[in-house]
Design a protein around this motif. Structure first.
Motif, short mmCIF file in Angstrom:
data_model
loop_
_atom_site.label_atom_id
_atom_site.label_comp_id
_atom_site.label_asym_id
_atom_site.label_seq_id
_atom_site.Cartn_x
_atom_site.Cartn_y
_atom_site.Cartn_z
N LEU A 67 34.44 43.46 45.00
CA LEU A 67 34.68 42.03 44.86
C LEU A 67 33.60 41.21 45.56
N LYS A 68 33.16 41.68 46.72
CA LYS A 68 32.11 40.96 47.45
C LYS A 68 30.81 40.93 46.67
N GLU A 86 32.68 34.10 34.74
CA GLU A 86 32.86 35.19 35.69
C GLU A 86 33.70 34.78 36.90
N ILE A 87 33.60 33.51 37.32
CA ILE A 87 34.39 33.11 38.49
C ILE A 87 35.88 33.15 38.15
N VAL A 88 36.23 32.83 36.90
CA VAL A 88 37.64 32.91 36.49
C VAL A 88 38.10 34.37 36.48
N LYS A 89 37.25 35.26 35.98
CA LYS A 89 37.59 36.69 35.99
C LYS A 89 37.69 37.21 37.42
N TRP A 90 36.77 36.76 38.27
CA TRP A 90 36.78 37.20 39.66
C TRP A 90 38.08 36.76 40.35
N ILE A 91 38.50 35.52 40.10
CA ILE A 91 39.73 35.02 40.71
C ILE A 91 40.92 35.86 40.26
N GLN A 92 40.98 36.19 38.98
CA GLN A 92 42.08 37.02 38.48
C GLN A 92 42.06 38.40 39.11
N SER A 93 40.88 38.98 39.24
CA SER A 93 40.77 40.31 39.86
C SER A 93 41.16 40.26 41.33
N ALA A 94 40.74 39.21 42.03
CA ALA A 94 41.07 39.08 43.44
C ALA A 94 42.56 38.87 43.65
N GLU A 95 43.20 38.16 42.73
CA GLU A 95 44.65 37.97 42.84
C GLU A 95 45.41 39.28 42.64
N CYS A 97 44.21 42.41 43.24
CA CYS A 97 43.63 43.54 43.96
C CYS A 97 44.57 44.13 45.01
N GLY A 98 45.53 43.36 45.49
CA GLY A 98 46.45 43.88 46.49
C GLY A 98 45.99 43.70 47.93
N ILE A 99 44.86 43.03 48.14
CA ILE A 99 44.36 42.75 49.49
C ILE A 99 44.73 41.30 49.82
N PRO A 100 45.55 41.09 50.84
CA PRO A 100 46.05 39.74 51.12
C PRO A 100 44.95 38.70 51.36
N GLU A 101 43.85 39.11 52.02
CA GLU A 101 42.77 38.16 52.30
C GLU A 101 42.11 37.70 51.01
N PHE A 102 41.89 38.61 50.08
CA PHE A 102 41.29 38.22 48.80
C PHE A 102 42.27 37.42 47.96
N GLN A 103 43.55 37.73 48.05
CA GLN A 103 44.54 36.97 47.30
C GLN A 103 44.61 35.52 47.78
N LYS A 104 44.53 35.32 49.08
CA LYS A 104 44.52 33.97 49.63
C LYS A 104 43.25 33.24 49.23
N CYS A 105 42.13 33.94 49.27
CA CYS A 105 40.85 33.36 48.85
C CYS A 105 40.91 32.97 47.37
N LYS A 110 41.21 28.99 43.10
CA LYS A 110 41.90 28.50 41.92
C LYS A 110 42.21 27.01 42.05
N ASN A 111 42.59 26.60 43.26
CA ASN A 111 42.88 25.18 43.50
C ASN A 111 41.62 24.31 43.42
N TRP A 112 40.47 24.88 43.72
CA TRP A 112 39.22 24.12 43.78
C TRP A 112 38.25 24.52 42.66
N ILE A 113 38.75 25.05 41.57
CA ILE A 113 37.87 25.62 40.54
C ILE A 113 36.92 24.58 39.94
N ASN A 114 37.39 23.36 39.72
CA ASN A 114 36.50 22.33 39.14
C ASN A 114 35.36 21.99 40.09
N GLU A 115 35.66 21.88 41.37
CA GLU A 115 34.62 21.58 42.36
C GLU A 115 33.63 22.73 42.48
N ILE A 116 34.13 23.96 42.39
CA ILE A 116 33.25 25.13 42.47
C ILE A 116 32.31 25.16 41.26
#
Length: 161
Positions: A67-68, A86-95, A97-105, A110-116
């Motif tokens: 993921l990194k 790819e950022i949308v795919k990355w967000i889905q994969s991070a959600e 993945c089962g790692i709490p830190e990546f899920q929070k990220c 996801k909340n800031w996707i337009n700004e990103i």
């Protein structure tokens, strides 16, 4: 303990592999600092192709490494359409993945996707402004007791040039 030198070599290799996978610096460094041989060795240890293609569940270190690297590749790309998809795919994969830190990220992204996406498109950030604000706050904290506002103002102006 070891019956022959081959067992000793295998033991040392396994210990080295386990230490490499558990080593925090392996996950923190970018792939560019490793030689091709070293990076191939790390890829073999982490079985990156199996994780990506077959979605086999592996330990958290290998998933975090994937993921990194994927996120860095997205951010450093110059193709805006690639970055957006790819950022949308990355967000889905991070959600997922089962790692709490990546899920929070992922939730934050996801909340800031337009700004990103705008940051990808225009390349502007508020980083310099945040840096100036931080310098002013630090200066304000260490300048406690300055009675003359004009001196304090001059210190701020001098500090942020």
């Amino acid at each position: 303990m070891y019956k022959n030198s081959l067992q000793l070599i295998l033991h040392n290799k396994c210990t080295c592999e386990i230490n490499l996978l558990k080593c925090r610096s392996t996950l923190l460094h970018r792939k560019e600092i490793y030689s091709q041989v070293q990076y191939n060795y790390i890829n073999d240890l982490l079985n990156l192709k199996d994780v990506i293609i077959n979605k086999i569940s592996h330990d958290e270190n290998s998933v975090a490494h994937i993921l990194k690297e994927w996120f860095y590749d997205i951010c450093q790309s110059d193709d805006y359409s690639y970055q957006c998809s790819e950022i949308v795919k990355w967000i889905q994969s991070a959600e997922n993945c089962g790692i709490p830190e990546f899920q929070k990220c992922a939730s934050t992204y996801k909340n800031w996707i337009n700004e990103i996406k705008n940051a990808f498109k225009y390349g502007y950030t508020n980083g310099p402004t945040e840096g100036f604000n931080n310098k002013i706050k630090v200066l304000k904290r260490i300048s406690f007791g300055i009675k003359n506002f004009h001196r304090f103002r001059n210190r701020i102006i001098h500090c942020t040039r």
